[in-house]
Design an enzyme around this catalytic site. Structure first.
Site, PDB file in Angstrom:
ATOM      1  N   ARG A 287       0.885  -1.187   0.066  1.00  0.00           N
ATOM      2  CA  ARG A 287       0.036  -0.040  -0.125  1.00  0.00           C
ATOM      3  C   ARG A 287       0.865   1.389  -0.212  1.00  0.00           C
ATOM      4  O   ARG A 287       0.650   2.187  -0.608  1.00  0.00           O
ATOM      5  CB  ARG A 287      -1.003  -0.035   1.280  1.00  0.00           C
TER       6      ARG A 287
ATOM      7  N   TYR B 214      -6.211  -0.677  -6.990  1.00  0.00           N
ATOM      8  CA  TYR B 214      -5.665  -1.936  -6.367  1.00  0.00           C
ATOM      9  C   TYR B 214      -4.872  -1.716  -4.850  1.00  0.00           C
ATOM     10  O   TYR B 214      -4.754  -0.686  -4.521  1.00  0.00           O
ATOM     11  CB  TYR B 214      -4.803  -2.547  -7.384  1.00  0.00           C
ATOM     12  N   GLU B 215      -4.772  -2.801  -4.422  1.00  0.00           N
ATOM     13  CA  GLU B 215      -4.316  -2.897  -3.056  1.00  0.00           C
ATOM     14  C   GLU B 215      -5.153  -2.371  -2.127  1.00  0.00           C
ATOM     15  O   GLU B 215      -4.872  -1.748  -1.035  1.00  0.00           O
ATOM     16  CB  GLU B 215      -3.051  -2.428  -2.813  1.00  0.00           C
ATOM     17  N   GLY B 216      -6.485  -2.252  -2.429  1.00  0.00           N
ATOM     18  CA  GLY B 216      -7.603  -2.006  -1.282  1.00  0.00           C
ATOM     19  C   GLY B 216      -8.068  -0.663  -2.128  1.00  0.00           C
ATOM     20  O   GLY B 216      -7.183   0.503  -2.134  1.00  0.00           O
TER      21      GLY B 216
END
Lengths: 592, 592
Positions: free
Chosen positions: A294, A434-436
């Site tokens: 993140r 992406y990555e949350g």
């Protein structure tokens, strides 16, 4: 075609003038003398500008092609990846025991920005490998570490993260991929994963997939998820490559951007997997990768903003169009350069003040990670955990917006692919997802991180701001331009926190309806703090008679711009937060 | 694949409940009974949803292909264009004398939104024809009108606008295209034009290019520019097509979006041109097209936002992910739909409140154009001239942002082209650039329009807001929720205007550095006014016992959201404006 110049000088300024790394009591930091970091950064700058940046458009145009189960990466990627490996760049901040160079994370981050800015799609191959290796490092057995890490640290083998399935992304508890235990202690993994970056390609001998799956009979939902190592080729005991595992790429997705990275649908058909960490504790192990990832994604937002800004600036200086309203500036030419126009400057200053503030924020964050890991400093760990969703969400939203501003400077040419500005925007767009997705970051921030350890870490942040203001209050050069706006912005952030405390208990939606604004409010205060610190460092340097006066004066001017023109956004976010949940939640779904 | 449903009911609400068109003293308005407009809108909605929307992705994927000088449009475009012609849609608001249906512009605008939302790239072919026909209508000789208009009104022939050259876009005074007078009264046009939308294609028998060029020996710069009609095929006296003219498409640009529209490099090689209007008065004639085109482009921003919103909403209702924090909403399913989550609602409400507010703004603007043209109302003409850059700049910036929000609702799927959300964002992006980049709109607004006729029109706008507030002050249902926020926002706008007046005379940069923020500030006040008017109309309808209570209550709730959550942006824009030019202009170009 766009170009890229690594901001070595700015990075040195942050490392040495602002963070004063060599003076910090973090193992490894004392070796980060200015000459040393300069040599690394110059070398990384050369590689990224000369080798990776020219491949950026190639990657976008050619994309990755799947033929007979084999993915062909764009022309030149393979040779460039070899150069990256030869330079030892992938293992810069990995342990020497596994072939890395053992440098602090802050240096990996500084170099990482150059890589991402020059070629995000390319850099993802090594970035994901780094994340997967970190998870094995943190949770693997000695045997697993010895088997996989040396090859992954060097990027001879690459890595992936397999979370998402067609019907679930954020809500991984619904996962269907199964891991059936075998008598030999391995598992048979079956299921389909989607959106797997670097899932299959032709640049490495082996690909080490980290795969989340459920062991039948385990707990329901997210608590029944375990993490597995699933290599593309089974690794023999002697380290040589054995048979092909039951994993294959079913499809490459057509995406808006990052075409140079192969985003794969991965099919697992009784593939052999090795448990990484404990059964049913997969999410915890995965989070080791995800927090690092993140922060890395936040950096991508900054990186795309910076390279887009550099090119917009070049264009604004070159392109002749219209005349300065206050008087002709280029009398020998048919028109003045774009940069004379106030609105073009407004756009460039938005970009510049963001990129430089975000860079300081990133490196400060990275130094907290070093402190957390190398000093086992729990406060640093708590603070960076709190700030991770802010780094990810705020820097990628803003970073994308800045690529749009940069594209706009080009007028119609910005919309034509040939000029390359569209690619920066299209590539930057993924980082918000992406990555949350950023909404999930905001939820993580407000729903979890704020209250962690009784709110201790957010209080520590406020103290940090307060103390900085207090320590420098007597400095007239900073007071009105930097400290007062920072104080006002910080007050907005505190007021928002207060609103959540007062309303969130009885009505969680009142807090959640403001979560996205809170993330942005927090981000602005962080950048305000960074600018105040950079202003102080610049002021000190000027006082001390620094040689490059122009650099420090420019820094102060850019900081003043941020404080005057960007930081007041905190008031708007607070107003939105204070309006609560009523208008957000009022409509029935059918009435939207 | 995304879908589109024309917002017929909302359009009817604005036409009849808010604008009360049949009660307005504009020729042609009395015929716009609700049944009549409903029939037109339903029919247009059917065509756009069923025929044009399904071709939107086809256009994006296939694009336009240039082979041996011929441009092939995407599969299905030609047949659809025939259907559009057969329905008489292109001539809806064109004079009956030339085969049009003579309806007011407000109806053309309402229908136009549907077309743009369903398929922007496709609709541009007829949109540009409409603009070119308008210029010929306004400035052409009777013979020119008779020759070109009947075929253009029906879209048997299409039209283009040729302004930009490789080295000049905004600054057209630097133009190099030449028009050499011939003995027969025609001109030989030579030069290169770029970014020519619909410049060459296979859907019409002839293409009528309107081309800006300079007659040698004329005045320097922009004052020496004339406008010419340059048909692809020379039209014989009997109306039949004669020889091919010296104009050809040299290249089709690869763009970020609107792939279904052919963006051409057009080469003019001693092409025969016919002067349109007077020599050296080309810019004035071109502006006839450009003002209409700018409003049309503003509409594209709204249109893409609306279709993106519709699809984001569907996805948010369908996609199951996570649980409502206040209690499970879908106990029989594995998770709740996305729409239960406050942050998803925040995003959807941002989109919904923008689209509906913008729609009212567009139709109000269109009604002013009718008033200006059909009633020769100079005040309406002045006000819509003032608001044109706001409509273009604000609605396209916001419209694009909304497509990004809509895309975000899809998470990773939003980034995959297959789902169609990326296309909405990529297509929407152009609207911020063409027909005058939004920075140029802001310059036009602050540098020209504000002061036009001694500032009379901006004062008229303030009066309009003030009077509306005054007339409704006694209405408790409107006061706190709508009138007070509108008053506060309008005060911010006035303060910004005051800042420009006080500082702009001695330092033009002080005004220009705030021009972009002023455009947005103005846009928000306009949408605030629209929402206040829609709230009043809804309140009146409820008082009168309207059948569809739910519709009006939803309208009020959506309006409250806008007033509470979007309108406070005016304060931030004012703060940026008030910070003046110092930090914007401080740096030397070399220090950026």
């Amino acid at each position: 075609m766009p170009s890229y110049t690594a901001p070595v000088k700015d990075m040195q300024f942050i490392l040495h003038d602002v963070l004063k790394v060599t003076g910090q009591d973090v193992p490894g930091y004392s070796e980060l003398e200015a000459d040393f970091t300069s040599a690394i950064l110059e070398e990384a700058g050369k590689l990224t500008s000369e080798v990776l940046a020219p491949l950026n458009a190639v990657g976008d145009t050619e994309g990755c092609i799947l033929e007979n189960g084999v993915v062909r990466t764009p022309t030149g990627f393979k040779a460039a990846f070899d150069q990256v490996r030869e330079g030892g760049w992938p293992g810069l901040d990995m342990p020497e025991q596994y072939g890395g160079q053992g440098m602090p994370y802050v240096i990996g981050t500084a170099v990482g920005e150059f890589f991402s800015a020059a070629n995000q799609a390319f850099t993802m191959y090594q970035g994901l490998t780094h994340g997967a290796a970190s998870a094995i490092l943190a949770h693997g057995s000695d045997q697993q570490k010895d088997t996989y890490l040396p090859k992954m640290v060097s990027c001879e083998w690459t890595g992936t993260m397999n979370l998402t399935e067609p019907h679930c992304g954020t809500d991984l508890g619904m996962m269907r991929t199964k891991a059936v235990p075998q008598e030999d202690g391995t598992y048979k993994i079956s299921g389909q994963k989607i959106f797997i970056s670097a899932g299959e390609h032709d640049m490495a001998d082996n690909i080490i997939h980290l795969v989340l799956a459920k062991i039948p009979g385990g707990p329901e939902g997210i608590k029944g998820v375990s993490l597995f190592i699933v290599p593309k080729f089974i690794v023999n005991e002697d380290g040589s490559l054995g048979p092909r595992n039951g994993v294959s790429c079913g499809k490459i997705e057509e995406k808006m951007g990052i075409h140079g990275n192969s985003t794969c649908v991965m099919n697992y058909d009784e593939a052999t997997g090795y448990l990484l960490g404990q059964e049913h504790k997969g999410m915890r192990a995965m989070f080791t990768m995800m927090n690092e990832a993140r922060i890395g994604v936040g950096m991508q937002g900054l990186a795309q903003a910076d390279v887009a800004y550099q090119n917009a600036l070049d264009y604004a200086k070159d392109r002749l169009q219209g005349r300065d309203v206050t008087g002709v500036k280029n009398p020998d030419g048919p028109a003045d350069p774009l940069i004379v126009h106030p609105d073009i400057r407004r756009s460039l200053m938005d970009q510049k003040s963001f990129a430089e503030g975000a860079r300081a924020f990133m490196l400060w964050g990275a130094s907290m990670i070093d402190r957390a890991h190398r000093n086992e400093d729990k406060d640093a760990d708590g603070l960076i955990s709190l700030l991770t969703p802010v780094i990810k969400g705020f820097l990628t939203d803003e970073g994308f917006d800045m690529t749009i501003l940069a594209q706009q400077v080009y007028g119609g040419h910005g919309y034509i692919e040939e000029w390359g500005m569209s690619q920066f925007a299209r590539d930057a767009r993924i980082a918000m997802i992406y990555e949350g997705a950023n909404g999930v970051q905001a939820l993580d921030l407000v729903g979890r991180k704020l209250a962690t350890d009784g709110g201790k870490h957010v209080m520590a942040f406020f103290d940090l701001v307060k103390n900085f203001i207090k320590e420098n209050e007597g400095n007239e050069a900073l007071k009105a331009d930097f400290l007062d706006p920072l104080k006002a912005a910080s007050k907005d952030l505190q007021a928002a926190g207060m609103f959540f405390m007062q309303n969130g208990m009885k009505n969680p939606n009142a807090a959640l309806a403001g979560s996205y604004d809170f993330m942005h409010l927090f981000g602005h205060v962080c950048l305000g703090l960074m600018w105040a610190q950079m202003a102080k460092a610049s002021h000190d340097a000027l006082e001390a008679g620094a040689q490059d006066e122009e650099f420090y004066r420019t820094k102060l001017a850019t900081g003043r711009y941020y404080m005057q023109r960007r930081l007041p956004a905190t008031g708007l976010h607070l107003a939105r937060i204070n309006s609560g949940a009523d208008t957000v939640m009022e409509l029935e779904a059918a009435n939207f």
